[in-house]
Motif scaffolding. Structure first.
Motif, PDB file in Angstrom:
ATOM      1  N   SER A  92      -8.845   6.061  -4.965  1.00  0.00           N
ATOM      2  CA  SER A  92      -7.694   6.202  -5.855  1.00  0.00           C
ATOM      3  C   SER A  92      -8.003   5.818  -7.295  1.00  0.00           C
ATOM      4  CB  SER A  92      -6.538   5.332  -5.350  1.00  0.00           C
ATOM      5  OG  SER A  92      -6.875   3.948  -5.425  1.00  0.00           O
ATOM      6  N   GLY A  93      -9.155   5.197  -7.504  1.00  0.00           N
ATOM      7  CA  GLY A  93      -9.515   4.787  -8.853  1.00  0.00           C
ATOM      8  C   GLY A  93      -8.935   3.453  -9.277  1.00  0.00           C
ATOM      9  N   THR A  94      -8.276   2.743  -8.338  1.00  0.00           N
ATOM     10  CA  THR A  94      -7.685   1.450  -8.680  1.00  0.00           C
ATOM     11  C   THR A  94      -8.712   0.330  -8.663  1.00  0.00           C
ATOM     12  OG1 THR A  94      -7.042   1.064  -6.366  1.00  0.00           O
ATOM     13  CG2 THR A  94      -5.423   2.120  -7.805  1.00  0.00           C
ATOM     14  N   LEU A  95      -9.892   0.594  -8.087  1.00  0.00           N
ATOM     15  CA  LEU A  95     -10.960  -0.393  -8.058  1.00  0.00           C
ATOM     16  C   LEU A  95     -12.219   0.210  -8.659  1.00  0.00           C
ATOM     17  CD1 LEU A  95     -11.983  -3.202  -7.106  1.00  0.00           C
ATOM     18  CD2 LEU A  95     -12.729  -2.098  -4.988  1.00  0.00           C
ATOM     19  N   GLY A  96     -12.682  -0.415  -9.735  1.00  0.00           N
ATOM     20  CA  GLY A  96     -13.891   0.055 -10.384  1.00  0.00           C
ATOM     21  C   GLY A  96     -15.087  -0.790  -9.986  1.00  0.00           C
ATOM     22  N   GLU A  97     -16.110  -0.758 -10.802  1.00  0.00           N
ATOM     23  CA  GLU A  97     -17.313  -1.528 -10.523  1.00  0.00           C
ATOM     24  C   GLU A  97     -17.049  -3.024 -10.664  1.00  0.00           C
ATOM     25  OE1 GLU A  97     -21.186   0.943 -11.657  1.00  0.00           O
ATOM     26  OE2 GLU A  97     -20.029   0.361 -13.413  1.00  0.00           O
ATOM     27  N   GLY A  98     -17.832  -3.817  -9.931  1.00  0.00           N
ATOM     28  CA  GLY A  98     -17.725  -5.260 -10.051  1.00  0.00           C
ATOM     29  C   GLY A  98     -17.653  -5.964  -8.713  1.00  0.00           C
ATOM     30  N   VAL A  99     -17.354  -7.248  -8.771  1.00  0.00           N
ATOM     31  CA  VAL A  99     -17.247  -8.099  -7.587  1.00  0.00           C
ATOM     32  C   VAL A  99     -15.777  -8.373  -7.301  1.00  0.00           C
ATOM     33  CG1 VAL A  99     -17.889 -10.316  -6.553  1.00  0.00           C
ATOM     34  CG2 VAL A  99     -19.454  -9.196  -8.174  1.00  0.00           C
ATOM     35  N   SER A 100     -15.357  -8.172  -6.066  1.00  0.00           N
ATOM     36  CA  SER A 100     -13.960  -8.417  -5.705  1.00  0.00           C
ATOM     37  C   SER A 100     -13.887  -8.899  -4.258  1.00  0.00           C
ATOM     38  CB  SER A 100     -13.111  -7.152  -5.874  1.00  0.00           C
ATOM     39  OG  SER A 100     -13.573  -6.125  -4.997  1.00  0.00           O
ATOM     40  N   ARG A 101     -12.756  -9.499  -3.923  1.00  0.00           N
ATOM     41  CA  ARG A 101     -12.520  -9.935  -2.543  1.00  0.00           C
ATOM     42  C   ARG A 101     -11.504  -8.994  -1.904  1.00  0.00           C
ATOM     43  NH1 ARG A 101     -10.339 -15.734  -2.798  1.00  0.00           N
ATOM     44  NH2 ARG A 101     -10.528 -15.569  -0.524  1.00  0.00           N
ATOM     45  N   LEU A 102     -11.635  -8.813  -0.603  1.00  0.00           N
ATOM     46  CA  LEU A 102     -10.720  -7.933   0.117  1.00  0.00           C
ATOM     47  C   LEU A 102      -9.271  -8.336  -0.111  1.00  0.00           C
ATOM     48  CD1 LEU A 102     -10.393  -5.606   2.201  1.00  0.00           C
ATOM     49  CD2 LEU A 102     -10.382  -7.364   3.971  1.00  0.00           C
ATOM     50  N   ILE A 103      -9.018  -9.639  -0.139  1.00  0.00           N
ATOM     51  CA  ILE A 103      -7.655 -10.136  -0.286  1.00  0.00           C
ATOM     52  C   ILE A 103      -7.021  -9.671  -1.593  1.00  0.00           C
ATOM     53  CG2 ILE A 103      -8.312 -12.310  -1.406  1.00  0.00           C
ATOM     54  CD1 ILE A 103      -6.112 -13.690   0.192  1.00  0.00           C
ATOM     55  N   ASP A 104      -7.865  -9.373  -2.592  1.00  0.00           N
ATOM     56  CA  ASP A 104      -7.347  -8.956  -3.896  1.00  0.00           C
ATOM     57  C   ASP A 104      -7.049  -7.468  -3.977  1.00  0.00           C
ATOM     58  OD1 ASP A 104      -7.546 -11.568  -4.928  1.00  0.00           O
ATOM     59  OD2 ASP A 104      -9.671 -11.268  -5.406  1.00  0.00           O
ATOM     60  N   ILE A 105      -7.582  -6.676  -3.043  1.00  0.00           N
ATOM     61  CA  ILE A 105      -7.376  -5.228  -3.118  1.00  0.00           C
ATOM     62  C   ILE A 105      -6.596  -4.675  -1.933  1.00  0.00           C
ATOM     63  CG2 ILE A 105      -9.470  -4.882  -4.483  1.00  0.00           C
ATOM     64  CD1 ILE A 105     -10.890  -3.958  -1.969  1.00  0.00           C
ATOM     65  N   ALA A 106      -6.452  -5.459  -0.860  1.00  0.00           N
ATOM     66  CA  ALA A 106      -5.761  -4.966   0.337  1.00  0.00           C
ATOM     67  C   ALA A 106      -4.253  -4.904   0.114  1.00  0.00           C
ATOM     68  CB  ALA A 106      -6.069  -5.872   1.522  1.00  0.00           C
ATOM     69  N   PRO A 107      -3.568  -3.957   0.767  1.00  0.00           N
ATOM     70  CA  PRO A 107      -2.102  -3.906   0.717  1.00  0.00           C
ATOM     71  C   PRO A 107      -1.502  -5.218   1.198  1.00  0.00           C
ATOM     72  CG  PRO A 107      -2.975  -1.887   1.645  1.00  0.00           C
ATOM     73  CD  PRO A 107      -4.133  -2.831   1.537  1.00  0.00           C
ATOM     74  N   ASP A 108      -0.291  -5.506   0.782  1.00  0.00           N
ATOM     75  CA  ASP A 108       0.308  -6.819   1.050  1.00  0.00           C
ATOM     76  C   ASP A 108       0.552  -7.113   2.522  1.00  0.00           C
ATOM     77  OD1 ASP A 108       2.249  -4.853   1.124  1.00  0.00           O
ATOM     78  OD2 ASP A 108       3.804  -6.083   0.207  1.00  0.00           O
ATOM     79  N   SER A 109       0.658  -6.082   3.348  1.00  0.00           N
ATOM     80  CA  SER A 109       0.863  -6.303   4.789  1.00  0.00           C
ATOM     81  C   SER A 109      -0.342  -5.856   5.604  1.00  0.00           C
ATOM     82  CB  SER A 109       2.120  -5.551   5.263  1.00  0.00           C
ATOM     83  OG  SER A 109       3.287  -6.120   4.714  1.00  0.00           O
ATOM     84  N   PHE A 110      -1.504  -5.852   4.976  1.00  0.00           N
ATOM     85  CA  PHE A 110      -2.709  -5.364   5.628  1.00  0.00           C
ATOM     86  C   PHE A 110      -3.027  -6.122   6.913  1.00  0.00           C
ATOM     87  CE2 PHE A 110      -7.465  -5.644   5.895  1.00  0.00           C
ATOM     88  CZ  PHE A 110      -7.662  -4.363   6.366  1.00  0.00           C
ATOM     89  N   GLU A 111      -2.782  -7.431   6.927  1.00  0.00           N
ATOM     90  CA  GLU A 111      -3.141  -8.233   8.098  1.00  0.00           C
ATOM     91  C   GLU A 111      -2.279  -7.927   9.319  1.00  0.00           C
ATOM     92  OE1 GLU A 111      -3.399 -12.367   7.197  1.00  0.00           O
ATOM     93  OE2 GLU A 111      -4.990 -12.112   5.717  1.00  0.00           O
ATOM     94  N   THR A 112      -1.224  -7.150   9.144  1.00  0.00           N
ATOM     95  CA  THR A 112      -0.381  -6.781  10.287  1.00  0.00           C
ATOM     96  C   THR A 112      -0.814  -5.462  10.913  1.00  0.00           C
ATOM     97  OG1 THR A 112       1.250  -5.525   8.983  1.00  0.00           O
ATOM     98  CG2 THR A 112       1.563  -7.925   9.143  1.00  0.00           C
ATOM     99  N   THR A 113      -1.791  -4.786  10.282  1.00  0.00           N
ATOM    100  CA  THR A 113      -2.189  -3.465  10.770  1.00  0.00           C
ATOM    101  C   THR A 113      -3.156  -3.564  11.950  1.00  0.00           C
ATOM    102  OG1 THR A 113      -4.105  -3.297   9.279  1.00  0.00           O
ATOM    103  CG2 THR A 113      -1.980  -2.532   8.436  1.00  0.00           C
TER     104      THR A 113
END
Length: 273
Positions: A92-113
């Motif tokens: 989607s282009g919402t995440l570019g190059e660099g270092v990130s954690r899953l918690i910072d890019i995952a949808p807010d209810s990702f842990e329920t999936t």
């Protein structure tokens, strides 16, 4: 996922590991040396390196040894990746190059999936750190470092070190790809109908808007997040969710996921999850 790799106790050896890594950019041992070098900077229990190109299936760079490739990894590469927050953020282009954690890019209810339950919780992964590198227009490499609960989440010092060495890693990965990409892209397969999986789910039963919302639900977005993304009211989203369950004869997100898997099977009978 790959087996545990012991982090170096003497971080001052990282220069030697870096030199060794540079020396292997044209060799089959590159990914193993990459793991060794990163282990001198950050504790982790698993490392996965994949490349994403447009809507094609991911290409695995590491681990390449079949003995180190779990059933979960095969399921991810076959079809589960389309629900992966990292894949979708890059696409989607919402995440570019660099270092990130899953918690910072995952949808807010990702842990329920169901995707989270099978790919993360089942393997006791409490944190995932991703280094994303652009190899070419629409082609990205992602290095994912997984940490189990026994290690805890990544420390600020480790994250600082990863950010500091990121430009070096980026340059080395690009050199590796220039010299070795043909060893991997020859196995590249188009996902064919897979890129339409979410958009066609519920076709003929759900309205276009309901299909869109069902896709966001599957990816792990809450009703509030969906409302914000689509710029509609929370009440409207709740009505759509109720209608989705009625039309699909479901009552939970898990039920929707089960139907989605059946839909995927129809699109690609050879894949498994």
């Amino acid at each position: 996922m790959q087996s545990t790799r012991t982090t170096h106790s003497a971080a001052d050896n990282w220069q030697k590991d870096l030199a060794a890594l540079i020396d292997t950019t044209r060799l089959p041992s590159f990914s193993s040396m990459l793991e060794k070098f990163l282990a001198s900077q950050c504790h982790f229990d698993s490392m996965l390196v994949v490349t994403f190109k447009k809507a094609l299936k991911p290409i695995i760079i590491h681990p390449t040894d079949p003995a180190e490739q779990s059933l979960t990894l095969h399921n991810y590469l076959n079809r589960a990746y389309i629900l992966d927050p990292l894949f979708n953020a890059i696409q989607s282009g919402t995440l570019g190059e660099g270092v990130s954690r899953l918690i910072d890019i995952a949808p807010d209810s990702f842990e329920t999936t169901k995707y989270y339950q099978s790919c993360y919780k089942e393997f006791d992964l409490i944190d995932e750190i991703n280094l994303v590198i652009e190899l070419a227009p629409k082609v990205s490499c992602a290095i994912s470092l997984g940490r189990r609960s026994s290690r805890g989440t990544i420390t600020r010092a480790e994250l600082t070190r990863l950010n500091a060495i990121y430009p070096i890693i980026k340059s080395i990965i690009r050199q590796f790809w220039l010299s070795q990409s043909q060893e991997f892209v020859q196995y590249e397969k188009s996902e064919g109908a897979m890129n339409q999986a979410i958009s066609t789910f519920g076709s003929g039963v759900l309205t276009p808007r309901e299909q869109q919302i069902a896709g966001l639900i599957l990816q792990g977005h809450s009703s509030k997040a969906i409302a914000n993304l689509l710029e509609i009211s929370l009440g409207t989203v709740k009505v759509h969710r109720k209608n989705i369950h009625t039309r699909l004869n479901t009552s939970t997100q898990s039920d929707i996921f089960t139907l989605f898997l059946a839909h995927l099977k129809e699109l690609d009978p050879t894949a498994s999850i």
